[in-house]
Design a protein around this motif. Sequence first.
Motif, PDB file in Angstrom:
ATOM      1  N   ASN A 247      -8.636  56.086   7.229  1.00 11.49           N
ATOM      2  CA  ASN A 247      -9.278  56.341   5.940  1.00 11.49           C
ATOM      3  C   ASN A 247      -9.091  57.818   5.594  1.00 11.49           C
ATOM      4  O   ASN A 247      -8.562  58.581   6.398  1.00 11.49           O
ATOM      5  CB  ASN A 247     -10.764  55.953   5.989  1.00 11.49           C
ATOM      6  N   GLU A 248      -9.526  58.199   4.410  1.00 11.09           N
ATOM      7  CA  GLU A 248      -9.311  59.559   3.936  1.00 11.09           C
ATOM      8  C   GLU A 248      -9.959  60.594   4.857  1.00 11.09           C
ATOM      9  O   GLU A 248      -9.368  61.631   5.149  1.00 11.09           O
ATOM     10  CB  GLU A 248      -9.831  59.724   2.500  1.00 11.09           C
ATOM     11  N   ARG A 249     -11.155  60.316   5.322  1.00  9.35           N
ATOM     12  CA  ARG A 249     -11.854  61.248   6.208  1.00  9.35           C
ATOM     13  C   ARG A 249     -11.067  61.440   7.509  1.00  9.35           C
ATOM     14  O   ARG A 249     -10.922  62.558   8.004  1.00  9.35           O
ATOM     15  CB  ARG A 249     -13.257  60.747   6.505  1.00  9.35           C
ATOM     16  N   ASN A 250     -10.534  60.350   8.060  1.00  4.50           N
ATOM     17  CA  ASN A 250      -9.740  60.418   9.287  1.00  4.50           C
ATOM     18  C   ASN A 250      -8.449  61.201   9.058  1.00  4.50           C
ATOM     19  O   ASN A 250      -8.043  62.017   9.892  1.00  4.50           O
ATOM     20  CB  ASN A 250      -9.452  59.003   9.779  1.00  4.50           C
ATOM     21  N   VAL A 251      -7.807  60.994   7.921  1.00  2.00           N
ATOM     22  CA  VAL A 251      -6.573  61.711   7.589  1.00  2.00           C
ATOM     23  C   VAL A 251      -6.837  63.221   7.537  1.00  2.00           C
ATOM     24  O   VAL A 251      -6.089  64.015   8.114  1.00  2.00           O
ATOM     25  CB  VAL A 251      -5.972  61.198   6.260  1.00  2.00           C
ATOM     26  N   VAL A 252      -7.908  63.622   6.876  1.00  2.00           N
ATOM     27  CA  VAL A 252      -8.254  65.039   6.782  1.00  2.00           C
ATOM     28  C   VAL A 252      -8.588  65.603   8.163  1.00  2.00           C
ATOM     29  O   VAL A 252      -8.169  66.714   8.517  1.00  2.00           O
ATOM     30  CB  VAL A 252      -9.413  65.261   5.781  1.00  2.00           C
TER      31      VAL A 252
ATOM     32  N   GLY B  19      -6.628  63.332   0.610  1.00  2.00           N
ATOM     33  CA  GLY B  19      -6.749  62.714   1.917  1.00  2.00           C
ATOM     34  C   GLY B  19      -5.934  61.450   2.088  1.00  2.00           C
ATOM     35  O   GLY B  19      -6.263  60.608   2.910  1.00  2.00           O
ATOM     36  N   ARG B  20      -4.868  61.326   1.312  1.00  2.00           N
ATOM     37  CA  ARG B  20      -4.011  60.133   1.411  1.00  2.00           C
ATOM     38  C   ARG B  20      -2.682  60.456   2.099  1.00  2.00           C
ATOM     39  O   ARG B  20      -2.170  59.656   2.854  1.00  2.00           O
ATOM     40  CB  ARG B  20      -3.723  59.548   0.021  1.00  2.00           C
ATOM     41  N   TRP B  21      -2.112  61.607   1.783  1.00  2.00           N
ATOM     42  CA  TRP B  21      -0.879  62.068   2.426  1.00  2.00           C
ATOM     43  C   TRP B  21      -0.964  63.590   2.468  1.00  2.00           C
ATOM     44  O   TRP B  21      -0.857  64.259   1.442  1.00  2.00           O
ATOM     45  CB  TRP B  21       0.339  61.617   1.643  1.00  2.00           C
TER      46      TRP B  21
ATOM     47  N   HIS C 243      -2.568  58.200   5.082  1.00  2.00           N
ATOM     48  CA  HIS C 243      -3.421  57.028   5.123  1.00  2.00           C
ATOM     49  C   HIS C 243      -2.477  55.877   5.465  1.00  2.00           C
ATOM     50  O   HIS C 243      -1.333  55.843   4.999  1.00  2.00           O
ATOM     51  CB  HIS C 243      -4.073  56.818   3.751  1.00  2.00           C
ATOM     52  N   ARG C 244      -2.923  54.953   6.288  1.00  2.00           N
ATOM     53  CA  ARG C 244      -2.058  53.866   6.757  1.00  2.00           C
ATOM     54  C   ARG C 244      -1.330  53.158   5.606  1.00  2.00           C
ATOM     55  O   ARG C 244      -0.136  52.894   5.687  1.00  2.00           O
ATOM     56  CB  ARG C 244      -2.877  52.857   7.556  1.00  2.00           C
TER      57      ARG C 244
END
Length: 124
Positions: free
Chosen positions: A48-53, A79-81, A95-96
């Motif tokens: 998710n966005e939080r994990n990506v950041v 927080g997507r790429w 993001h996956r």
Amino acid sequence: MTASDRARELVLVAAHAADDKKAEDVVALDVSGPLPLTDAFVLASGDNERNVVSIANGVEDAMLEAGAKPIRREGRGEGRWILLDFGDIVVHVFHREDRMFYSLERLWKDCPTLPTGLSEQSRA
């Protein structure tokens, strides 16, 4: 042409930092042949966005400790790429869903992979 020793060292730093933040499917590609601007890409995915950041922040912190300063950062707000350019390597944290959509592995399929030092289980 192949990735420099410094780039290979930074790939390991980035891959382990991403893994420490629960990144999935961490892959490193040697793009030094077709791309004169950098030696390697490190690709990682978050749920998710939080994990990506969080992954991107962890990678940046570890790279700073290794003496690599970011030249450019892009995408942190969404927080997507998130792209982190360290000169020798560029780290892409997706993001996956976005990783599947953009499919950089397919675009760079002719480039050899680089060892990340991660076990197969932690990359899946």
